[in-house]
Design a protein around this motif. Sequence first.
Motif, mmCIF file in Angstrom:
data_model
loop_
_atom_site.group_PDB
_atom_site.id
_atom_site.type_symbol
_atom_site.label_atom_id
_atom_site.label_comp_id
_atom_site.label_asym_id
_atom_site.label_seq_id
_atom_site.Cartn_x
_atom_site.Cartn_y
_atom_site.Cartn_z
ATOM 1 N N ASP A 16 55.399 -14.972 23.242
ATOM 2 C CA ASP A 16 54.816 -14.292 22.081
ATOM 3 C C ASP A 16 55.951 -13.903 21.129
ATOM 4 O O ASP A 16 56.674 -12.928 21.387
ATOM 5 N N ASP A 18 56.000 -12.430 18.246
ATOM 6 C CA ASP A 18 55.899 -11.080 17.681
ATOM 7 C C ASP A 18 56.359 -10.023 18.675
ATOM 8 O O ASP A 18 57.056 -9.071 18.307
ATOM 9 N N GLN A 19 55.984 -10.203 19.937
ATOM 10 C CA GLN A 19 56.438 -9.268 20.967
ATOM 11 C C GLN A 19 57.943 -9.399 21.166
ATOM 12 O O GLN A 19 58.640 -8.410 21.392
ATOM 13 N N ALA A 20 58.459 -10.616 21.048
ATOM 14 C CA ALA A 20 59.904 -10.835 21.172
ATOM 15 C C ALA A 20 60.654 -10.096 20.066
ATOM 16 O O ALA A 20 61.700 -9.486 20.307
ATOM 17 N N ALA A 22 59.639 -7.418 18.498
ATOM 18 C CA ALA A 22 59.547 -5.984 18.806
ATOM 19 C C ALA A 22 60.565 -5.589 19.868
ATOM 20 O O ALA A 22 61.230 -4.549 19.763
ATOM 21 N N THR A 23 60.704 -6.418 20.885
ATOM 22 C CA THR A 23 61.680 -6.147 21.944
ATOM 23 C C THR A 23 63.094 -6.178 21.388
ATOM 24 O O THR A 23 63.917 -5.298 21.677
ATOM 25 N N LEU A 45 64.120 -11.148 26.391
ATOM 26 C CA LEU A 45 62.955 -11.889 25.911
ATOM 27 C C LEU A 45 62.390 -12.840 26.962
ATOM 28 O O LEU A 45 61.348 -13.461 26.750
ATOM 29 N N ARG A 69 60.165 -6.624 10.241
ATOM 30 C CA ARG A 69 59.220 -5.831 11.042
ATOM 31 C C ARG A 69 59.491 -4.339 10.850
ATOM 32 O O ARG A 69 58.567 -3.548 10.706
ATOM 33 N N THR A 73 56.896 -1.464 9.718
ATOM 34 C CA THR A 73 56.359 -0.556 10.724
ATOM 35 C C THR A 73 57.168 0.713 10.955
ATOM 36 O O THR A 73 56.611 1.706 11.420
#
Length: 196
Positions: A16, A18-20, A22-23, A45, A69, A73
């Motif tokens: 994912d 997007d999750q990467a 964020a991490t 990741l 991002r 956010t």
Amino acid sequence: MTTKKDRTPGRPRRFDPDQAVATAQGLFHAKGYDSVSLAELTEALRIKPPSFYAAFGSKHGLYARVLDRYAETGAIPLGDILRDDRPVADCLKALLEDAARRYGADPKTPGCLVLEGSRANDTDARAASSAFQVAAEGVIRAYVAERFPEAADRVTNFIGTVMVGLSAKARRGHDVDRLLASARIAGHALSQELSR
């Protein structure tokens, strides 16, 4: 609960991006761009370097996505704070207090990702972060200039200096209360400056 239809045995979960991002944002914010290695990123990741390069092109490519991002956010909502229906000094005070709260909110990710990134040793990362910083300062300057054109440059410079200082102090362990105390003193100075 999973069934055999939900997941094929032995196959990795779908990556994912997007999750990467964020991490990675958490890593870059906590440690700074220069201190995060490619090995650390791929481990966090859970991907191999070829997959990393296919997804992001480079460490800098991932960092650029992280900055985007963060702007969406985690950055200070300038449009919500810098309002035309309130005194400029009050809005600028609110801006500094919001910065203090955000920068000190999480001891694991203190300060501002953008401001800290603008001090990176890597020239590309520094340039990318600085572009966001310059854009934010442009918004602040335009806001001040609408009602105080003669003070716009010096007030914007002051705001930028205070925000860099708040971020640096947060990185050094100052909590929200200490940061807010500094922001409020700066807000008082702004009130005096804009009441002349």
